[in-house]
Design an enzyme around this catalytic site. Structure first.
Site, PDB file in Angstrom:
ATOM      1  N   GLY A  61       0.706  -1.210   0.076  1.00  0.00           N
ATOM      2  CA  GLY A  61       0.061  -0.131   0.134  1.00  0.00           C
ATOM      3  C   GLY A  61       0.723   1.245   0.045  1.00  0.00           C
ATOM      4  CD  GLU A  93       1.130   0.886   7.108  1.00  0.00           C
ATOM      5  OE1 GLU A  93       1.301   0.806   5.938  1.00  0.00           O
ATOM      6  OE2 GLU A  93       0.700  -0.139   7.866  1.00  0.00           O
ATOM      7  CG  ASP A  94      -1.133   1.755   3.093  1.00  0.00           C
ATOM      8  OD1 ASP A  94      -1.133   1.406   4.387  1.00  0.00           O
ATOM      9  OD2 ASP A  94      -1.834   0.983   2.504  1.00  0.00           O
ATOM     10  CG  ASP A 125      -8.667   0.649  10.449  1.00  0.00           C
ATOM     11  OD1 ASP A 125      -9.339   1.318  11.072  1.00  0.00           O
ATOM     12  OD2 ASP A 125      -9.324  -0.144   9.732  1.00  0.00           O
ATOM     13  CE  LYS A 174      -9.923   3.524   7.396  1.00  0.00           C
ATOM     14  NZ  LYS A 174     -10.472   2.079   7.247  1.00  0.00           N
ATOM     15  CG  PHE A 230     -12.381  -0.112   3.135  1.00  0.00           C
ATOM     16  CD1 PHE A 230     -11.424  -0.769   4.165  1.00  0.00           C
ATOM     17  CD2 PHE A 230     -11.894  -0.458   2.025  1.00  0.00           C
ATOM     18  CE1 PHE A 230     -10.380  -1.349   3.807  1.00  0.00           C
ATOM     19  CE2 PHE A 230     -10.996  -0.946   1.284  1.00  0.00           C
ATOM     20  CZ  PHE A 230     -10.155  -1.579   2.429  1.00  0.00           C
ATOM     21  CB  VAL A 231     -10.208   5.675   1.782  1.00  0.00           C
ATOM     22  CG1 VAL A 231     -11.075   6.183   2.671  1.00  0.00           C
ATOM     23  CG2 VAL A 231      -9.109   5.260   2.804  1.00  0.00           C
ATOM     24  CG  ASP A 243      -5.532  -3.245  -1.301  1.00  0.00           C
ATOM     25  OD1 ASP A 243      -4.873  -2.832  -0.233  1.00  0.00           O
ATOM     26  OD2 ASP A 243      -5.879  -4.415  -1.508  1.00  0.00           O
ATOM     27  NE  ARG A 283      -2.195  -2.732  -4.019  1.00  0.00           N
ATOM     28  CZ  ARG A 283      -2.141  -2.971  -2.623  1.00  0.00           C
ATOM     29  NH1 ARG A 283      -2.314  -1.922  -1.767  1.00  0.00           N
ATOM     30  NH2 ARG A 283      -2.323  -4.416  -2.240  1.00  0.00           N
TER      31      ARG A 283
HETATM   32  P1  IMP Z   1      -4.378  -1.693  11.016  1.00  0.00           P
HETATM   33  O1  IMP Z   1      -3.429  -2.786  11.289  1.00  0.00           O
HETATM   34  O2  IMP Z   1      -5.851  -1.839  11.171  1.00  0.00           O
HETATM   35  O3  IMP Z   1      -3.937  -0.438  11.486  1.00  0.00           O
HETATM   36  O4  IMP Z   1      -4.422  -1.572   9.386  1.00  0.00           O
HETATM   37  C1  IMP Z   1      -3.492  -1.080   8.476  1.00  0.00           C
HETATM   38  C2  IMP Z   1      -3.443  -1.989   7.244  1.00  0.00           C
HETATM   39  O5  IMP Z   1      -4.720  -2.097   6.719  1.00  0.00           O
HETATM   40  C3  IMP Z   1      -3.088  -0.702   6.187  1.00  0.00           C
HETATM   41  O6  IMP Z   1      -1.611  -0.951   5.883  1.00  0.00           O
HETATM   42  C4  IMP Z   1      -3.861  -1.180   5.051  1.00  0.00           C
HETATM   43  O7  IMP Z   1      -3.166  -1.891   4.162  1.00  0.00           O
HETATM   44  C5  IMP Z   1      -4.869  -1.709   5.466  1.00  0.00           C
HETATM   45  N1  IMP Z   1      -6.124  -0.804   5.588  1.00  0.00           N
HETATM   46  C6  IMP Z   1      -6.733  -0.179   6.841  1.00  0.00           C
HETATM   47  N2  IMP Z   1      -7.654   0.710   6.461  1.00  0.00           N
HETATM   48  C7  IMP Z   1      -7.922   0.528   5.077  1.00  0.00           C
HETATM   49  C8  IMP Z   1      -8.515   1.381   4.170  1.00  0.00           C
HETATM   50  O8  IMP Z   1      -9.487   2.303   4.441  1.00  0.00           O
HETATM   51  N3  IMP Z   1      -8.423   0.961   2.930  1.00  0.00           N
HETATM   52  C9  IMP Z   1      -7.496   0.148   2.426  1.00  0.00           C
HETATM   53  N4  IMP Z   1      -6.639  -0.631   3.139  1.00  0.00           N
HETATM   54  C10 IMP Z   1      -6.924  -0.261   4.520  1.00  0.00           C
HETATM   55 MG    MG Z   2      -1.018  -2.112   3.668  1.00  0.00          MG
END
Ligand code: IMP
Ligand code: MG
Length: 180
Positions: A42, A97-98, A101, A129, A150-151, A157, A163
């Protein structure tokens, strides 16, 4: 683009903000070198733009961790598919990081990389987020804070697709995995 219900952050706004982040990193690392660790897949688009906005000695490396697959919820399980190519011992490192969440992916990676004894470890996320989290996060550079939706686009992606969108949009409820 019917996969997107609305555009959240347009191309011009992204370009301007990435330029600001690059300038900030350039100031913070003036006269030093820094390794940007991109989280595959990402962060690729963001990292590619970000390094060109940085004017100090910068190197890049990549680490690949598990994604959500075809779901839009975090599984809470982080797996490494590809590790860094180089040692980060004694180096200044920024995890790129992209999006953050739940923060689970980041917490895991910070812990993993910290144990390799970098001189300094910081975090730069294109998106953050706005939501409740179990543990506190320490993020040094944030592109944009966004609502808990969700974006897709600009590297992000849904089931591997979208992407390539040059903007960030909210995934339409009607959107289906592109390959089904
Ligand atoms: P986390 O571990 O919940 O913080 O999630 C982080 C990873 O989940 C990111 O690196 C993304 O790859 C994916 N992710 C989280 N939210 C989104 C979203 O809204 N769109 C797309 N990918 C997401
Ligand atoms: Mg990712």
């Amino acid at each position: 683009m019917e996969a997107v219900s609305r555009v959240l952050i347009g191309e011009d706004e992204i370009r301007a903000r990435v330029g600001e982040l690059g300038a900030q990193i350039t100031r913070d690392y003036a006269g030093k070198s820094v390794i940007l660790v991109g989280i595959l897949r990402g962060a690729v688009v963001f990292l590619a733009d970000l390094i060109r906005a940085i004017d100090t000695t910068v190197m890049i490396d990549f680490i690949a961790v598990s994604s959500y697959g075809k779901s839009t919820k975090s599984s809470g399980v982080v797996r490494i598919f590809k590790d860094l190519n180089e040692s980060i011992e004694g180096e200044n490192v920024i995890i790129v990081e992209d999006i953050i969440d739940s923060g689970l992916t980041l917490a895991y990676l910070v812990d993993l990389l910290q144990r390799r004894n970098p001189a300094e470890l910081k975090v730069c996320s294109f998106l953050l987020k706005e939501r409740e989290r179990d543990h506190e996060l320490s993020i040094d550079y944030v592109g944009f804070t966004i609502p808990d939706e969700f974006v897709i686009g600009y590297g992000l992606d849904y089931a591997g697709a979208y992407r390539n969108l040059p903007f960030v949009g909210v995934l339409a409820e009607s959107a289906q995995p592109a390959d089904e």
